[in-house]
Design a protein around this motif. Structure first.
Motif, PDB file in Angstrom:
ATOM      1  N   SER A 108      48.388  52.585   0.353  1.00 39.04           N
ATOM      2  CA  SER A 108      49.598  52.689   1.162  1.00 39.04           C
ATOM      3  C   SER A 108      50.212  54.061   0.885  1.00 39.04           C
ATOM      4  N   PHE A 109      50.050  54.988   1.817  1.00 43.59           N
ATOM      5  CA  PHE A 109      50.425  56.377   1.561  1.00 43.59           C
ATOM      6  C   PHE A 109      51.936  56.572   1.613  1.00 43.59           C
ATOM      7  N   ALA A 110      52.427  57.295   0.601  1.00 44.44           N
ATOM      8  CA  ALA A 110      53.856  57.574   0.502  1.00 44.44           C
ATOM      9  C   ALA A 110      54.171  59.054   0.692  1.00 44.44           C
ATOM     10  N   ALA A 111      53.194  59.919   0.476  1.00 45.48           N
ATOM     11  CA  ALA A 111      53.426  61.362   0.606  1.00 45.48           C
ATOM     12  C   ALA A 111      52.176  62.029   1.148  1.00 45.48           C
ATOM     13  N   SER A 112      52.320  62.715   2.277  1.00 45.67           N
ATOM     14  CA  SER A 112      51.193  63.400   2.918  1.00 45.67           C
ATOM     15  C   SER A 112      51.652  64.794   3.318  1.00 45.67           C
ATOM     16  N   GLU A 113      50.955  65.798   2.831  1.00 47.10           N
ATOM     17  CA  GLU A 113      51.392  67.159   3.128  1.00 47.10           C
ATOM     18  C   GLU A 113      50.265  68.151   2.897  1.00 47.10           C
ATOM     19  N   LEU A 114      50.103  69.088   3.837  1.00 46.43           N
ATOM     20  CA  LEU A 114      49.166  70.190   3.665  1.00 46.43           C
ATOM     21  C   LEU A 114      49.764  71.444   4.288  1.00 46.43           C
ATOM     22  N   ASP A 115      49.746  72.511   3.538  1.00 49.86           N
ATOM     23  CA  ASP A 115      50.143  73.824   4.048  1.00 49.86           C
ATOM     24  C   ASP A 115      49.126  74.813   3.495  1.00 49.86           C
ATOM     25  N   PHE A 116      48.076  75.083   4.295  1.00 52.89           N
ATOM     26  CA  PHE A 116      46.934  75.878   3.863  1.00 52.89           C
ATOM     27  C   PHE A 116      46.849  77.130   4.722  1.00 52.89           C
ATOM     28  N   SER A 117      46.767  78.288   4.074  1.00 54.20           N
ATOM     29  CA  SER A 117      46.712  79.552   4.811  1.00 54.20           C
ATOM     30  C   SER A 117      45.782  80.521   4.099  1.00 54.20           C
ATOM     31  N   VAL A 118      44.987  81.249   4.884  1.00 52.05           N
ATOM     32  CA  VAL A 118      44.028  82.217   4.357  1.00 52.05           C
ATOM     33  C   VAL A 118      44.363  83.595   4.918  1.00 52.05           C
ATOM     34  N   ILE A 119      44.317  84.615   4.058  1.00 55.88           N
ATOM     35  CA  ILE A 119      44.614  85.982   4.471  1.00 55.88           C
ATOM     36  C   ILE A 119      43.394  86.877   4.242  1.00 55.88           C
ATOM     37  N   LEU A 120      43.263  87.909   5.052  1.00 56.38           N
ATOM     38  CA  LEU A 120      42.220  88.928   4.859  1.00 56.38           C
ATOM     39  C   LEU A 120      42.671  89.904   3.791  1.00 56.38           C
ATOM     40  N   MET A 121      41.811  90.119   2.790  1.00 52.67           N
ATOM     41  CA  MET A 121      42.134  91.053   1.722  1.00 52.67           C
ATOM     42  C   MET A 121      41.337  92.349   1.829  1.00 52.67           C
ATOM     43  N   SER A 122      40.119  92.283   2.387  1.00 53.13           N
ATOM     44  CA  SER A 122      39.301  93.489   2.507  1.00 53.13           C
ATOM     45  C   SER A 122      38.180  93.237   3.507  1.00 53.13           C
ATOM     46  N   GLY A 123      37.760  94.289   4.198  1.00 53.95           N
ATOM     47  CA  GLY A 123      36.642  94.178   5.128  1.00 53.95           C
ATOM     48  C   GLY A 123      37.062  93.531   6.434  1.00 53.95           C
ATOM     49  N   GLY A 124      36.128  92.829   7.056  1.00 49.06           N
ATOM     50  CA  GLY A 124      36.407  92.127   8.292  1.00 49.06           C
ATOM     51  C   GLY A 124      36.115  92.898   9.561  1.00 49.06           C
ATOM     52  N   SER A 135      50.878  57.829  -6.177  1.00 47.51           N
ATOM     53  CA  SER A 135      52.179  58.479  -6.238  1.00 47.51           C
ATOM     54  C   SER A 135      52.610  58.575  -7.696  1.00 47.51           C
ATOM     55  N   SER A 136      53.335  59.644  -8.005  1.00 43.89           N
ATOM     56  CA  SER A 136      53.758  59.869  -9.383  1.00 43.89           C
ATOM     57  C   SER A 136      55.171  60.438  -9.387  1.00 43.89           C
ATOM     58  N   ASP A 137      56.031  59.854 -10.216  1.00 41.85           N
ATOM     59  CA  ASP A 137      57.416  60.308 -10.284  1.00 41.85           C
ATOM     60  C   ASP A 137      57.899  60.204 -11.726  1.00 41.85           C
ATOM     61  N   LEU A 138      57.412  61.111 -12.568  1.00 38.08           N
ATOM     62  CA  LEU A 138      57.719  61.044 -13.998  1.00 38.08           C
ATOM     63  C   LEU A 138      58.766  62.057 -14.442  1.00 38.08           C
ATOM     64  N   ALA A 139      59.195  62.941 -13.556  1.00 32.63           N
ATOM     65  CA  ALA A 139      60.193  63.941 -13.943  1.00 32.63           C
ATOM     66  C   ALA A 139      61.491  63.244 -14.339  1.00 32.63           C
ATOM     67  N   GLY A 140      62.131  63.766 -15.386  1.00 33.39           N
ATOM     68  CA  GLY A 140      63.390  63.180 -15.842  1.00 33.39           C
ATOM     69  C   GLY A 140      63.651  63.488 -17.295  1.00 33.39           C
TER      70      GLY A 140
END
Length: 283
Positions: free
Chosen positions: A67-83, A168-173
């Motif tokens: 039972s999913f409680a948190a779903s998130e993706l933010d994936f980005s790729v950049i050109l560093m050299s060549g291409g 899911s994990s919520d141990l901060a405190g």
């Protein structure tokens, strides 16, 4: 308390090859590539992150639905050299190393992918979110199509990111911490803070203040929560501030009824290793 069996977890990636001064990307680590021979060197945006966390229907993770409680993706790729001889880029997606499918294309970089639901994670993979199990891994990697029609993929440290389905994990405190150590009497920290570093990964505030003093930024260590089992990966004391090795000696656990934690680890000193048992009582 019966401990939940150990899973291999990885939320991998944060890498970069630096050939410019782009503040949006981490340029501390350098990668090798073949841009001089054609193709491109790419890197994953330092802010890339992802999680797919939930509550399994049972402790039999091989069959339990999540039972999913948190779903998130933010994936980005950049050109560093060549291409210069690359005509297009694709982000490929796979489940547990299986067949890859294309999920994003562009003729230039950066190329990005964002998800906010489990359905998006499994889209085009031929499964439903109910088919996912704890420990499954959804991976993304960068494909490059060259002007001559040939295809190559970015190296594993250049354009790849993986998200592992976990609890899911919520141990901060704040906790009342008692440390039983092998080289002296018990030590008590009445207001010990635990801070979340990333989903399921935490850092403690204290470890050996009575031995190494207070010159370090903190004397804590990192640990992972994998469905209630707590592991301490090998690391340097105070998150690497010292070279003293900190490592888990056996899996710890979260008390599901109270939220209290038990962590087992050792610290290497010139005089030899000191083993510790930390009991964290939630305040």
């Amino acid at each position: 308390m019966k401990k939940i069996f150990k899973l291999f977890v990885a939320v991998s990636l944060l890498l970069v090859y630096s050939c410019n001064d782009n503040a949006d990307y981490n340029t501390d680590d350098y990668l090798t590539g073949t841009a001089s021979e054609g193709g491109a060197i790419v890197a994953v945006n330092k802010d890339t992150g992802g999680k797919l966390l939930g509550i399994p229907s049972s402790t039999d993770f091989a069959t339990a639905t999540v039972s999913f409680a948190a779903s998130e993706l933010d994936f980005s790729v950049i050109l560093m050299s060549g291409g210069n001889d690359v005509s297009g880029y694709e982000i490929m997606k796979s489940l547990n190393g299986g067949t890859e499918v294309s999920v994003a294309t562009s003729t230039t970089l950066p190329i990005s992918l964002s998800y906010s639901t489990p359905e998006e994670f499994v889209s085009n993979l031929g499964i439903a979110p109910t088919d996912l199990r704890i420990g499954d891994v959804i991976s993304f990697r960068t494909k490059m199509i060259r002007t001559d029609g040939s295809v190559e993929f970015a190296g594993p440290n250049e354009g790849t990111f993986s998200v592992t389905i976990s609890c899911s994990s919520d141990l901060a405190g704040t906790y009342h911490l008692t440390v039983v150590r092998s080289n002296g009497p018990d030590v008590i920290f009445p207001n010990e803070k635990i801070i979340e570093v990333s989903p399921g990964v935490y850092k403690t505030e204290s470890i050996y203040k009575w031995d190494v003093g207070s010159i370090a930024p903190d004397q804590g260590f990192n640990f992972q929560d994998i469905c209630g089992e707590l592991t301490v990966p090998e690391q340097g004391l105070a998150q690497g501030y010292y070279s003293n090795v900190v490592i888990g000696t056996e899996p710890g656990f979260v008390d599901g009824a109270t939220g209290d934690l038990k962590i087992f680890y050792s610290v290497d000193f010139a005089s030899g290793p000191v083993t510790c048992i930390g009991t964290y009582v939630k305040l």
